[in-house]
Design a protein around this motif. Sequence first.
Motif, PDB file in Angstrom:
ATOM      1  N   LEU A 147       0.831  -1.202   0.000  1.00  0.00           N
ATOM      2  CA  LEU A 147       0.000   0.000   0.000  1.00  0.00           C
ATOM      3  C   LEU A 147       0.868   1.256   0.000  1.00  0.00           C
ATOM      4  O   LEU A 147       0.594   2.209  -0.731  1.00  0.00           O
ATOM      5  CB  LEU A 147      -0.925   0.012   1.223  1.00  0.00           C
ATOM      6  CG  LEU A 147      -2.128  -0.926   1.152  1.00  0.00           C
ATOM      7  CD1 LEU A 147      -3.020  -0.740   2.363  1.00  0.00           C
ATOM      8  CD2 LEU A 147      -2.922  -0.663  -0.115  1.00  0.00           C
ATOM      9  N   LEU A 156      -8.522   4.986   7.952  1.00  0.00           N
ATOM     10  CA  LEU A 156      -9.863   4.616   8.412  1.00  0.00           C
ATOM     11  C   LEU A 156      -9.870   3.773   9.682  1.00  0.00           C
ATOM     12  O   LEU A 156     -10.614   4.064  10.613  1.00  0.00           O
ATOM     13  CB  LEU A 156     -10.600   3.903   7.279  1.00  0.00           C
ATOM     14  CG  LEU A 156     -12.029   3.522   7.620  1.00  0.00           C
ATOM     15  CD1 LEU A 156     -12.980   4.527   7.004  1.00  0.00           C
ATOM     16  CD2 LEU A 156     -12.366   2.127   7.165  1.00  0.00           C
ATOM     17  N   LEU A 180     -17.787 -11.770   3.259  1.00  0.00           N
ATOM     18  CA  LEU A 180     -16.552 -12.531   3.102  1.00  0.00           C
ATOM     19  C   LEU A 180     -16.619 -13.852   3.850  1.00  0.00           C
ATOM     20  O   LEU A 180     -16.015 -14.840   3.437  1.00  0.00           O
ATOM     21  CB  LEU A 180     -15.364 -11.712   3.617  1.00  0.00           C
ATOM     22  CG  LEU A 180     -15.072 -10.440   2.808  1.00  0.00           C
ATOM     23  CD1 LEU A 180     -14.076  -9.562   3.543  1.00  0.00           C
ATOM     24  CD2 LEU A 180     -14.542 -10.805   1.429  1.00  0.00           C
ATOM     25  N   PHE A 182      -6.593  -5.385  10.820  1.00  0.00           N
ATOM     26  CA  PHE A 182      -7.350  -4.195  10.430  1.00  0.00           C
ATOM     27  C   PHE A 182      -6.890  -2.971  11.234  1.00  0.00           C
ATOM     28  O   PHE A 182      -6.579  -1.922  10.669  1.00  0.00           O
ATOM     29  CB  PHE A 182      -8.849  -4.448  10.631  1.00  0.00           C
ATOM     30  CG  PHE A 182      -9.723  -3.283  10.297  1.00  0.00           C
ATOM     31  CD1 PHE A 182      -9.906  -2.901   8.972  1.00  0.00           C
ATOM     32  CD2 PHE A 182     -10.372  -2.557  11.293  1.00  0.00           C
ATOM     33  CE1 PHE A 182     -10.725  -1.828   8.655  1.00  0.00           C
ATOM     34  CE2 PHE A 182     -11.187  -1.484  10.973  1.00  0.00           C
ATOM     35  CZ  PHE A 182     -11.365  -1.114   9.655  1.00  0.00           C
ATOM     36  N   ILE A 221      -7.407  -2.925  -1.035  1.00  0.00           N
ATOM     37  CA  ILE A 221      -8.014  -1.788  -0.332  1.00  0.00           C
ATOM     38  C   ILE A 221      -9.509  -2.032  -0.178  1.00  0.00           C
ATOM     39  O   ILE A 221     -10.099  -1.797   0.872  1.00  0.00           O
ATOM     40  CB  ILE A 221      -7.753  -0.467  -1.098  1.00  0.00           C
ATOM     41  CG1 ILE A 221      -6.266  -0.118  -1.041  1.00  0.00           C
ATOM     42  CG2 ILE A 221      -8.575   0.665  -0.514  1.00  0.00           C
ATOM     43  CD1 ILE A 221      -5.891   1.099  -1.859  1.00  0.00           C
ATOM     44  N   ILE A 252     -11.193  -4.929  -0.074  1.00  0.00           N
ATOM     45  CA  ILE A 252     -11.519  -5.959   0.911  1.00  0.00           C
ATOM     46  C   ILE A 252     -11.198  -5.481   2.326  1.00  0.00           C
ATOM     47  O   ILE A 252     -11.994  -5.600   3.240  1.00  0.00           O
ATOM     48  CB  ILE A 252     -10.738  -7.259   0.604  1.00  0.00           C
ATOM     49  CG1 ILE A 252     -11.276  -7.878  -0.681  1.00  0.00           C
ATOM     50  CG2 ILE A 252     -10.856  -8.237   1.768  1.00  0.00           C
ATOM     51  CD1 ILE A 252     -10.489  -9.078  -1.137  1.00  0.00           C
ATOM     52  N   VAL A 253      -9.992  -4.900   2.489  1.00  0.00           N
ATOM     53  CA  VAL A 253      -9.527  -4.609   3.841  1.00  0.00           C
ATOM     54  C   VAL A 253     -10.121  -3.317   4.381  1.00  0.00           C
ATOM     55  O   VAL A 253     -10.505  -3.240   5.540  1.00  0.00           O
ATOM     56  CB  VAL A 253      -7.979  -4.545   3.864  1.00  0.00           C
ATOM     57  CG1 VAL A 253      -7.484  -4.214   5.249  1.00  0.00           C
ATOM     58  CG2 VAL A 253      -7.409  -5.870   3.394  1.00  0.00           C
ATOM     59  N   LEU A 254     -10.183  -2.287   3.533  1.00  0.00           N
ATOM     60  CA  LEU A 254     -10.524  -0.968   4.069  1.00  0.00           C
ATOM     61  C   LEU A 254     -11.890  -0.452   3.649  1.00  0.00           C
ATOM     62  O   LEU A 254     -12.500   0.333   4.347  1.00  0.00           O
ATOM     63  CB  LEU A 254      -9.452   0.048   3.645  1.00  0.00           C
ATOM     64  CG  LEU A 254      -8.043  -0.238   4.167  1.00  0.00           C
ATOM     65  CD1 LEU A 254      -7.026   0.673   3.507  1.00  0.00           C
ATOM     66  CD2 LEU A 254      -7.996  -0.068   5.677  1.00  0.00           C
TER      67      LEU A 254
END
Lengths: 283, 267, 357
Positions: A87, A108, A131, A155, B14, B16-18
């Motif tokens: 990322l 976030l 999911l 997360f 992004i 899926i995770v965020l």
Amino acid sequence: MQRAFSSFVRGGNSALPGYKLSLAATLLWTGFFIILPLIALTLRPWQDGIGAVVNELHDTRMFAALWTSFSSAALAALFNIPLGMLLAWALVRGNLPGSGLANALVDLPLALPTAVSGITLATLYGPQGWLGAPLAKLGIVVAYSKPGIVIALMFVGLPFVVRTVEPVLKNLPRDLEEAAALLGARPWQIITRVVIAPLVPALITGFGLAFARGVGEYGSVIFIAGNQPFHSEIAPLLVVVRLQEFDYSGATAIALILLLTSLLALALVGLARRKFSVWGDGA
Amino acid sequence: MKKYLLWAITWGLIGIVLLMPPAVVVVEALKNGLGPALETLKDPDGIAAIWLTLEVSLVSISVNTIFGVLAAWLLTKYRFPGRSALLVLVELPLSISPVVSGLVWLLLFGAQGWWGPSLEAAGIHIAFAVPGIMLATLFVTLPYVVRTLVPLMEQQGCDAEEAAMLAGANFWQILWHVTLPGARVALFSGILLTTARAMGEFGAVSVVSGHIPGLTETMPLHIESLYNGYQTVAAFTMATLLAAMAMSAVLLRSAPEWIARRRGAQA
Amino acid sequence: MSVTVQKLVRTAPGSDRQLLKSVSLDVPTGHFVALVGPSGAGKTTLLRAIAGLDVCDSGTLLLDGQKVETMQDRARKIGFVFQNYALFPHMTVARNISFGLDVQPRGSRLSRQDRAARVQELLDLMQLPDMGAAYPARLSGGQRQRVALARALASGPGVLLLDEPFGALDPIVRRTIRSWLRSLHDRLGLTTILVTHDQEEALEVADRIVVMQQGLIVQDAAPDILDQSPETAFVMEFMGEAITFRGTLNNGQFVPDEGGVLPFPVAAHLESGPIDAMIRPFEIGIVSAGNAEKMLSPVSVVSHGARNGYRHYLARLTDRTISVSAPDWGNDSINFAEAGVLDISRARLFKNGLRVV
């Protein structure tokens, strides 16, 4: 000693007004809100006698909970390293379309209240979740088990890794890669030796911060964790359970271990940073 | 080609995770449509929780801003023995588990705490009451204003303050007319972070609250009660509201930057 | 307003190193004093101590003979200009200048009109009449400098302290603002103390120069005296280029160690022994080899062109090359690439760094 004291009383050599006032205010504030609670936390386990402490050391449920917390936090932080690096790379170098939105989304997990993250992740990865359902078909159970804890901690920990790697990557001159290429390095050599190697301190920092946060995390985990003693019960939850049983000594003992672990992780991060500080402004 | 693949993978992750979690919050809230979702907000316990959250946030912001500014002044304008220890101390709550942040107040003011029983006898209720919630939230949000102010004020040095002092200004005049205007963006940012954290705090508050609906439940605690009571729509509606409040506080931090950019574009 | 500093001592925080070692200084009303010295000499420390910005270990400060202890005693009597001006970035130029007037307690504060008038008066004085509404970020270095000066002068102080005020300016602006500052000082009847590391600047602008070294005042004198009779080898070197000749004092004669340099008689009665002669390049004379005594091996002298009214030469001694200069009268009295011997009879003699003649 006497000089240090007089320097403390008058505020070093500065003549700016307000020293005594701001010192008194800060000591009052930190004294009541930080020092006093810390004293209580340190003294409380011993209050019921040494016997209670020794008893605590025989508590296998406590050790199971601590192990669950530590191992999940470590795994989550570990998984976050490649994810965070990707990322960060995409944000800094990837010319990613919509990078403004991506950048905002990275923060976030820090902005989302933990209780909201908790019920959301539990729903998302639950048996009927977006999911959870497809994963269940593949035979993978996430929610209400240990993988759920790891997912939740990933997360909340992801921003720490991205945000520590990102500035270092940004400061890494692009011509470093070109210089390596001109010197005859192959693409994979460039990536491992010229790009990843300078990121190591930042990765250690990011790992440490994510781990320290994960060990103590409560709100985002308990809804997805299942909370079965000895299996999927995290240490912070056991603190709450002990409190509900009015076992203050037991709760405080776990709390102390949690606190010391986070502090140790952060101290190690500081040490690692100092070791790498010869590289100049890095992590 | 390789570039597009990388973009696809990144956005996939992004997503899926965020991106999915906040989407789930809104979708679950609106599962039965907007009407039923809004209906759940009329619940008196929910309204009480919103009010309590606002009250607690307001107290945290005021106390931690006033003391945070004074502490930042102390830590950046003077070099005195013990300064670095204080710097570590004010950041400490950031590395303490929320649950522990609540627990410490029970150790002091709980029924089995050091001063709890005597205060209780005097009719002062702290644990499992609103004051306990306030204390826990104050503890958790303590560092934010100081830690955003300190780096900036450190970098600004003392020249402007010294110039003001020689011009005859007193402490409050220097702070109000010279230091704070120079640090207003950082102060604003610190206050907003305090706000977001105060509204969303769950673990610490959960330990000291006692979970009495309508009395000692803040929004996050009320969300937990609703969720555990299988009132999914109500839980996620409240969660949407809380997330919107906390996230707008976080996003608002970039407002000064936007304003400056717009002004710059006009000039 | 006179400034008197008595036995000021300041120790560095967290160590035993003394930044000021019992410094005393007396500046009468109307004087313009420059504090000079290499970095770390304690010039800025002394200036900040006079302003009361730092707390000292011991010593006293008198303003007009009155003991000064608190900030209240100093405020409005001392104007201070910071090295990088320290203008308040979020205030307009006018608000910056009037700050000291605005923060006065209600009873002694001037009316709004009077303050505005005072600000305009200062802006005019600083030759910035229309800049009142601008923000500091918009100004040039020289303009900021003058705003900082106006702010320092707003409450009508008797003493003006300047910390490296020209450091950030380009050379041309520097020269003009320097002479303008001097005229301002004279016009307002100020007592001014200026810190600079540039001795040229100090010589040009100040009536008196105080040379500092390692927390001590080594010499305090008028520019011409300092130039003529430096008290230590350090001052001699600091005030301008100086060349040292090692030698011995022998029966009232200075005998240089190096060849090609003429010995010279020393009037004062001094003990014989090793001694250093220090001289400025333009004080060295070159004597044609033909006129010199035969026993001295002549050195080669090469012309190095003319600059600033001086003709420059390079003289090759045995182990080093030194520069020699002479006023340029238009006719070149020394032939190029010729041999000569050096006359250093105008040198000052130093023993262990202290001047003896």
